[in-house]
Design a protein around this motif. Structure first.
Motif, short mmCIF file in Angstrom:
data_model
loop_
_atom_site.label_atom_id
_atom_site.label_comp_id
_atom_site.label_asym_id
_atom_site.label_seq_id
_atom_site.Cartn_x
_atom_site.Cartn_y
_atom_site.Cartn_z
N TYR A 204 35.40 33.46 49.31
CA TYR A 204 36.24 33.98 48.22
C TYR A 204 36.85 32.86 47.38
O TYR A 204 37.10 33.04 46.19
CB TYR A 204 37.36 34.87 48.78
CG TYR A 204 36.88 36.25 49.14
CD1 TYR A 204 36.46 37.13 48.15
CD2 TYR A 204 36.83 36.67 50.45
CE1 TYR A 204 36.01 38.40 48.47
CE2 TYR A 204 36.38 37.95 50.79
CZ TYR A 204 35.97 38.80 49.78
OH TYR A 204 35.52 40.05 50.10
N LEU B 253 32.04 39.89 43.05
CA LEU B 253 31.92 41.32 42.75
C LEU B 253 30.92 41.61 41.63
O LEU B 253 30.59 40.73 40.85
CB LEU B 253 33.30 41.86 42.35
CG LEU B 253 34.28 41.95 43.53
CD1 LEU B 253 35.59 41.33 43.17
CD2 LEU B 253 34.44 43.38 43.97
N THR C 145 32.74 47.39 44.32
CA THR C 145 33.83 48.18 44.92
C THR C 145 34.16 49.37 44.01
O THR C 145 33.74 49.40 42.84
CB THR C 145 35.09 47.32 45.07
OG1 THR C 145 35.42 46.81 43.77
CG2 THR C 145 34.88 46.16 46.03
N PRO D 235 36.80 50.37 42.21
CA PRO D 235 37.31 50.16 40.83
C PRO D 235 36.25 49.59 39.89
O PRO D 235 36.34 49.80 38.67
CB PRO D 235 38.48 49.18 41.00
CG PRO D 235 38.49 48.74 42.41
CD PRO D 235 37.62 49.64 43.21
N GLU E 107 49.51 44.47 44.54
CA GLU E 107 48.13 44.69 44.97
C GLU E 107 47.71 43.57 45.92
O GLU E 107 47.87 42.38 45.64
CB GLU E 107 47.14 44.79 43.79
CG GLU E 107 45.76 45.18 44.36
CD GLU E 107 44.66 45.49 43.37
OE1 GLU E 107 44.89 45.45 42.14
OE2 GLU E 107 43.54 45.78 43.85
N GLY F 246 44.73 41.55 47.55
CA GLY F 246 43.32 41.24 47.31
C GLY F 246 42.78 41.96 46.08
O GLY F 246 41.89 42.80 46.19
N PRO F 247 43.28 41.64 44.88
CA PRO F 247 42.92 42.43 43.69
C PRO F 247 41.52 42.18 43.12
O PRO F 247 41.18 42.81 42.11
CB PRO F 247 43.98 42.02 42.65
CG PRO F 247 44.99 41.19 43.38
CD PRO F 247 44.30 40.63 44.58
N GLY F 248 40.71 41.32 43.73
CA GLY F 248 39.35 41.12 43.21
C GLY F 248 39.38 40.63 41.78
O GLY F 248 39.92 39.58 41.47
N ILE G 132 48.78 39.66 45.42
CA ILE G 132 48.64 38.83 46.62
C ILE G 132 47.18 38.42 46.72
O ILE G 132 46.31 39.26 47.00
CB ILE G 132 49.13 39.58 47.86
CG1 ILE G 132 50.61 39.89 47.67
CG2 ILE G 132 48.89 38.76 49.12
CD1 ILE G 132 51.24 40.74 48.69
N GLU G 133 46.92 37.18 46.39
CA GLU G 133 45.53 36.71 46.28
C GLU G 133 45.48 35.24 46.69
O GLU G 133 46.24 34.42 46.17
CB GLU G 133 45.05 36.87 44.82
CG GLU G 133 43.68 36.30 44.55
CD GLU G 133 42.59 36.97 45.38
OE1 GLU G 133 42.27 38.13 45.11
OE2 GLU G 133 42.09 36.32 46.32
N THR G 134 44.56 34.92 47.60
CA THR G 134 44.45 33.53 48.05
C THR G 134 43.36 32.75 47.31
O THR G 134 43.34 31.53 47.37
CB THR G 134 44.16 33.49 49.57
OG1 THR G 134 43.20 34.49 49.87
CG2 THR G 134 45.41 33.75 50.39
N SER G 135 42.45 33.44 46.63
CA SER G 135 41.32 32.75 46.00
C SER G 135 41.68 32.26 44.59
O SER G 135 42.02 33.06 43.71
CB SER G 135 40.13 33.72 45.90
OG SER G 135 39.23 33.28 44.92
N LEU H 5 39.41 33.91 41.95
CA LEU H 5 39.73 35.30 41.59
C LEU H 5 41.08 35.42 40.89
O LEU H 5 41.25 36.29 40.04
CB LEU H 5 39.62 36.20 42.83
CG LEU H 5 38.16 36.43 43.24
CD1 LEU H 5 38.06 37.12 44.59
CD2 LEU H 5 37.40 37.24 42.19
N ASN I 188 42.79 47.91 48.28
CA ASN I 188 41.46 48.53 48.29
C ASN I 188 40.43 47.50 48.75
O ASN I 188 40.32 46.42 48.16
CB ASN I 188 41.09 49.03 46.89
CG ASN I 188 39.77 49.79 46.90
OD1 ASN I 188 39.66 50.82 47.55
ND2 ASN I 188 38.76 49.27 46.22
N GLU I 189 39.68 47.85 49.78
CA GLU I 189 38.68 46.93 50.37
C GLU I 189 39.31 45.56 50.62
O GLU I 189 38.73 44.53 50.29
CB GLU I 189 37.43 46.82 49.48
CG GLU I 189 36.64 48.12 49.51
CD GLU I 189 35.15 47.92 49.30
OE1 GLU I 189 34.61 46.93 49.79
OE2 GLU I 189 34.55 48.77 48.64
N PHE I 190 40.50 45.56 51.18
CA PHE I 190 41.19 44.33 51.54
C PHE I 190 41.12 44.11 53.05
O PHE I 190 40.72 43.05 53.51
CB PHE I 190 42.65 44.41 51.08
CG PHE I 190 43.51 43.28 51.56
CD1 PHE I 190 43.37 42.02 51.01
CD2 PHE I 190 44.43 43.46 52.59
CE1 PHE I 190 44.16 40.95 51.46
CE2 PHE I 190 45.22 42.41 53.04
CZ PHE I 190 45.07 41.15 52.47
#
Ligand code: SAH
Length: 367
Positions: free
Chosen positions: A38, A44, A52, A54, A85, A87-89, A116-119, A122, A159-161
């Motif tokens: 990621y 995606l 996914t 969305p 959110e 892992g918002p992709g 909340i996103e670590t990548s 993304l 979603n899909e997290f």
């Protein structure tokens, strides 16, 4: 002058690590692979590795947004309120939800967006997706974890997290559950077993020999954190994922690359690794923290209850014949049965504070 560090592939790094330190757990293996995967790409979409909900249709995020607006009103319209959110992709769900929320201007004024996103890759993508809202003055912030999100009531979605979080695996042996490890044989990564059984976790009685049991410790601690936060500050978290309800054994670790299954040990960090989500355990972790759990419902049933058919019909009114066929195909994919559809395999669970005894489209779960 800036020096560029020499590049070493994750595979080489893992082999070196295992050669020096010995086998690593499946959980650690997944963690290292997923951080690389990621952290280094946008996986995606049709040209990526997986699609996914969305990304299939705008209807998904819009309906989640309207569901949240309904819950916000049940909460007594708190202001400020955090849209969180996990892992918002690409940020698509939040973008579609925010567009739908323009019909509730009071909520739009009360909202701040906390992602909340670590990548890093993304985060950049999410910033681009949400640019029109940021330009219009909406506060959008990024966080490494829920701890960093300022206090206050939350409307949270994941979603899909949870399927993208590392799990431990255990294998039934004559002397107890032994942890499944990743080691080296003839220079290749292979699965193996820990030399001693693990007694520190509350694992069920030993099953048939060779049975695999998954333990989603990281997911459970995140669900517990979410629930603790909601119980204290108020609000709801909607969790949607490919998963199951009830006790289940078996190896669900899957690698996906370019929309096809791959060997999870081949080309580490270059394929998406997932496992099926254990919803019963997540709900229990939330209830243990004093939150309520609602669900679980199939994704199809949930979206139907939120009026996806009416939304699809509305969108088709101004669509070309080709676009109308695409809307019907998306509707079937989001709500239809397996194979081909996500409607029954994907499940929906809500965690809520104790004042939210009734929420739309999901039944309260006994604690
Ligand atoms: N929710 C999106 C994307 C799902 S992919 C959608 O439905 O399209 C999983 C997402 O979770 C990615 O954005 C990934 O970078 C993020 N992620 C994975 N592990 C994470 C972690 N430990 N903390 C925060 N984000 C994480």
């Amino acid at each position: 002058m800036k020096t560029v560090p020499p590049k070493i592939s994750l595979e080489k790094h893992l082999k070196g690590l295992i050669a020096y330190d010995g086998p690593i757990s499946v959980e650690r293996y997944m963690g290292l692979c997923l951080a690389h995967y990621y952290g280094s790409r946008d996986p995606l979409g049709q040209r990526g590795d997986f699609v996914t909900a969305p990304e299939i249709s705008q209807m998904f995020g819009e309906l989640v947004g309207l569901w949240m607006a309904d819950v916000w009103m049940t909460m007594g319209c708190p202001s400020p309120v955090r849209w969180v959110e996990f892992g918002p992709g690409r940020g698509t769900l939040t973008m579609d939800a925010l567009r739908a929320l323009r019909t509730t201007p009071d909520l739009m004024r009360a909202l701040s967006v906390e992602l909340i996103e670590t990548s890093p890759a993304l985060r950049q993508k999410q910033r681009e997706t949400l640019k029109p809202f940021i330009r219009a003055g909406l506060s959008v912030r990024w966080h490494e974890s829920l701890d960093e999100v300022p206090s206050g009531p939350c409307l949270a979605v994941a979603n899909e997290f949870f399927d993208a979080l590392p799990v431990r695996q255990f294998v039934a042996a004559a002397d107890g559950w032994r942890e499944r490890m990743v080691g080296l044989r003839d220079g290749q990564l292979v699965f193996g077993l820990a030399p001693e059984p693990n007694c520190s976790l509350p694992l069920p009685a030993i099953g048939e020999p060779e049975t695999i049991l998954e333990w989603p410790g990281i997911g459970l601690s995140m669900a517990a954190d979410m629930a603790g936060r909601l119980a204290e500050n108020g609000g709801v978290a909607l969790i949607i994922d490919y998963g199951y309800w009830g006790y289940k054994t078996g190896d669900t670790l899957q690698a996906l690359r370019a929309h096809a299954f791959a060997d999870p040990l081949a080309q580490p960090g270059e394929a998406d690794l997932t496992t099926h989500v254990d919803f019963r355990h997540l709900a229990q972790a939330a209830q243990d923290k004093g939150a309520l759990a609602h669900g679980v419902s199939g994704q199809g049933e949930f979206l139907m209850a939120l009026g996806i058919i009416i939304r699809a019909a509305h969108l088709k009114r101004s669509a070309s014949p080709g676009e109308a066929a695409a809307i019907d195909a998306a509707l079937a994919r989001l709500t239809g049965p397996h194979p081909g559809g996500m409607g029954d395999l994907f499940k929906v669970l809500a965690i809520a504070d104790r004042t939210l005894a009734a929420i739309p489209a999901l039944q309260p779960l006994a604690s």
